[in-house]
Design an enzyme around this catalytic site. Structure first.
Site, PDB file in Angstrom:
ATOM      1  N   CYS A 113      87.232  26.185 -10.160  1.00  0.00           N
ATOM      2  CA  CYS A 113      86.776  24.815  -9.968  1.00  0.00           C
ATOM      3  C   CYS A 113      85.749  24.758  -8.844  1.00  0.00           C
ATOM      4  CB  CYS A 113      87.969  23.931  -9.672  1.00  0.00           C
ATOM      5  SG  CYS A 113      89.211  24.130 -10.938  1.00  0.00           S
ATOM      6  N   GLU A 114      84.599  25.363  -9.088  1.00  0.00           N
ATOM      7  CA  GLU A 114      83.499  25.408  -8.128  1.00  0.00           C
ATOM      8  C   GLU A 114      82.206  25.517  -8.914  1.00  0.00           C
ATOM      9  OE1 GLU A 114      83.404  25.671  -4.681  1.00  0.00           O
ATOM     10  OE2 GLU A 114      85.582  25.673  -4.427  1.00  0.00           O
ATOM     11  N   TYR A 136      75.124  35.443  -2.715  1.00  0.00           N
ATOM     12  CA  TYR A 136      73.719  35.774  -2.413  1.00  0.00           C
ATOM     13  C   TYR A 136      72.753  35.323  -3.501  1.00  0.00           C
ATOM     14  CZ  TYR A 136      76.303  39.501   0.128  1.00  0.00           C
ATOM     15  OH  TYR A 136      77.172  40.226   0.898  1.00  0.00           O
ATOM     16  N   TYR A 179      80.378  46.229  -3.556  1.00  0.00           N
ATOM     17  CA  TYR A 179      80.592  44.845  -3.127  1.00  0.00           C
ATOM     18  C   TYR A 179      81.070  43.985  -4.302  1.00  0.00           C
ATOM     19  CZ  TYR A 179      78.128  46.937   0.712  1.00  0.00           C
ATOM     20  OH  TYR A 179      77.768  47.797   1.714  1.00  0.00           O
ATOM     21  N   GLU A 203      74.734  56.430   6.234  1.00  0.00           N
ATOM     22  CA  GLU A 203      75.964  55.742   5.818  1.00  0.00           C
ATOM     23  C   GLU A 203      75.741  54.924   4.551  1.00  0.00           C
ATOM     24  OE1 GLU A 203      76.502  53.194   9.197  1.00  0.00           O
ATOM     25  OE2 GLU A 203      77.169  54.801  10.520  1.00  0.00           O
ATOM     26  N   PRO A 204      75.401  55.563   3.439  1.00  0.00           N
ATOM     27  CA  PRO A 204      75.140  54.801   2.226  1.00  0.00           C
ATOM     28  C   PRO A 204      76.430  54.285   1.582  1.00  0.00           C
ATOM     29  CG  PRO A 204      75.046  57.137   1.750  1.00  0.00           C
ATOM     30  CD  PRO A 204      75.273  57.020   3.232  1.00  0.00           C
ATOM     31  N   GLY A 205      76.396  53.083   1.085  1.00  0.00           N
ATOM     32  CA  GLY A 205      77.527  52.546   0.326  1.00  0.00           C
ATOM     33  C   GLY A 205      77.066  52.234  -1.094  1.00  0.00           C
ATOM     34  N   ARG A 206      76.239  51.205  -1.180  1.00  0.00           N
ATOM     35  CA  ARG A 206      75.749  50.732  -2.473  1.00  0.00           C
ATOM     36  C   ARG A 206      75.088  51.841  -3.301  1.00  0.00           C
ATOM     37  NH1 ARG A 206      74.246  45.331  -3.033  1.00  0.00           N
ATOM     38  NH2 ARG A 206      74.095  45.226  -0.773  1.00  0.00           N
ATOM     39  N   GLY A 228      72.099  51.084   3.676  1.00  0.00           N
ATOM     40  CA  GLY A 228      71.165  50.047   3.264  1.00  0.00           C
ATOM     41  C   GLY A 228      70.213  50.450   2.161  1.00  0.00           C
TER      42      GLY A 228
END
Ligand SMILES: *Cc1c(COP(=O)(O)O)cnc(C)c1O
Length: 415
Positions: free
Chosen positions: A344-345, A318, A373, A275-278, A241
């Site tokens: 098409c959104e 987000y 991500y 547990e770092p990801g970003r 996080g």
């Protein structure tokens, strides 16, 4: 020298010009810097050096095999959330004793695979899951007891986007500290389970130190209560996080966080897991896209690119901000525009009301801080093949993820 920067009006990743990479591998493409990933990882290792610790890279942030292998060679453990990710870390050569398995919905077959692989521990998120793990161990012959931590929900507000906040009692994650003690009692009494630690993970992209400290205090309080019950643990797992800088927000003070963690953990016999990801991959990747068209409505300007929300979903999901730069030049002329994809959104945008260089069709844009991500959330919506992934090392660029083809997408189906 920074990882992604202009030199003589051209944009580079390390020593490799982005324009040549885009020519060679096409667009849209994710481009990652090997050096930046390693620097980020080593910075984390260094920060927690003064206490017994293990950095378990969170595979879901970017699960490309080349990146997993790079991190494994640098000494990383892994945090996984599915049987698929278990297979990936196995392929990357991970030592199973460095692998922790998180997530609220582990299936029986995922649990079986993790038991066979002899991972370090399951971070258990419910009473039902604890029972399930116990019964899978019992059912298997010659199976060692399953290592477990209970993931507690410390009920702290992480002050991040509501979709990536996980540590309050309204969220589906973990159990209350009270329930955790009950589960630990059961686990300690079972010959099929081995209690290893206490875990938590309060959310993602957190920029303040305090929520982490509150969570650590909760985790250590549970560990202390376990001790008085005669249950010994080895690990406290504080999850990931750690927030990174996307715009002009103040970055998380990682050094202070680490110092505060170390002060608290040093007074205990426990090893610290994070547990770092970003924080490992976020700023190490960009998404390169080509401008297809530029158009004006009575109200707005639009830059239409060949990358859309299917390639990078964070803005749509987000409302996330990603800085966007023109690869070829740094024009002084600026235009306010929405950068939108071909889907098409209406949610198909990479940026809204952004002051951009006055780009023309055919030019390249780089969407920054897209290493975490990004590709992992890509989809085939509108039957769009997912982009290529390229890993840069100095002036060398290697294709580490081939662009999908439409043929491949249709090959699973029958008609
Ligand atoms: C997503 C996740 C992480 C990584 O989060 P980052 O914000 O990328 O550091 C770590 N642990 C668990 C349990 C997760 O679900």
């Amino acid at each position: 020298m920074s990882t992604f920067e202009y030199r003589d009006g051209r944009f580079f990743c390390e020593q490799a010009p982005i324009e040549s990479i885009a020519e060679r591998f096409g667009t849209p493409a994710y481009i990652y810097s090997r050096q930046r990933i390693l620097d980020n990882f080593r910075r984390l290792v260094d920060a927690f050096r003064d206490v017994s610790s293990l950095i378990c890279y969170s595979v879901k942030a970017n699960s490309n095999l080349a990146i997993l292998k790079l991190l494994r060679e640098a000494g990383a453990g892994f945090d996984i959330v599915s049987g698929g990710e278990l297979a990936r870390v196995g392929r990357a050569g991970a030592d199973p004793r460095t692998v922790v398995f998180s997530g609220v919905g582990k299936t029986a077959s995922e649990i079986d695979a993790a038991l066979r692989a002899r991972i370090l521990m399951f971070n258990v998120e419910s009473a039902g899951e604890l029972e399930r793990i116990e019964s899978r161990v019992r059912a298997a012959s010659q199976c060692e007891p399953g290592g477990i931590s209970i993931r507690i929900n410390p009920n702290v507000a992480a002050e991040t986007h509501p979709y990536i906040s996980t540590g309050e009692t309204i969220h589906k994650f973990g159990v209350t500290p009270g329930e955790a003690l009950e589960l630990y009692r059961r686990a300690a009494a079972s010959p099929h389970l081995r209690v290893r630690g206490v875990a938590c993970h309060i959310g993602s992209q957190i920029l303040a130190v305090e929520p982490f400290l509150e969570a650590l205090d909760e985790v250590l309080a549970v560990a202390e209560q376990l001790r008085s019950l005669g249950v010994t643990i080895q690990d406290v797992d504080m999850g990931g996080g750690f927030g990174i800088r996307y715009a002009d927000e103040p970055a998380l003070d990682l050094d202070r966080l680490a110092r505060e963690f170390i002060t608290r953990v040093r007074a205990t016999p426990y090893r610290l897991l994070v547990e770092p990801g970003r924080a490992v991959v976020g700023d190490a990747g960009i998404l390169v896209t080509r401008v297809l068209y530029v158009k004006q409505n009575p109200e707005k300007n639009f830059v239409i690119t060949d990358a859309g929300m299917n390639d990078l979903m964070r803005p749509a999901l987000y409302g996330s901000y990603h800085e966007i730069v023109a690869v070829g030049r740094r024009s002084e002329e600026r235009v306010r525009a929405d950068v939108v994809g071909p889907l098409c959104e209406t949610a198909d945008f990479l940026a809204r009301d952004r002051d951009l260089p006055d780009v023309k069709p055919g030019e390249l844009l780089a969407v920054l801080n897209a290493g975490a991500y990004g590709y992992v959330l890509a989809s085939n919506y509108n039957t769009r093949p997912r982009p290529a992934e390229v890993l840069v090392d100095g002036e060398h660029a290697e294709l580490v993820g081939r662009r999908e083809s439409v043929e491949e997408l249709m090959s699973r189906e029958s008609a």
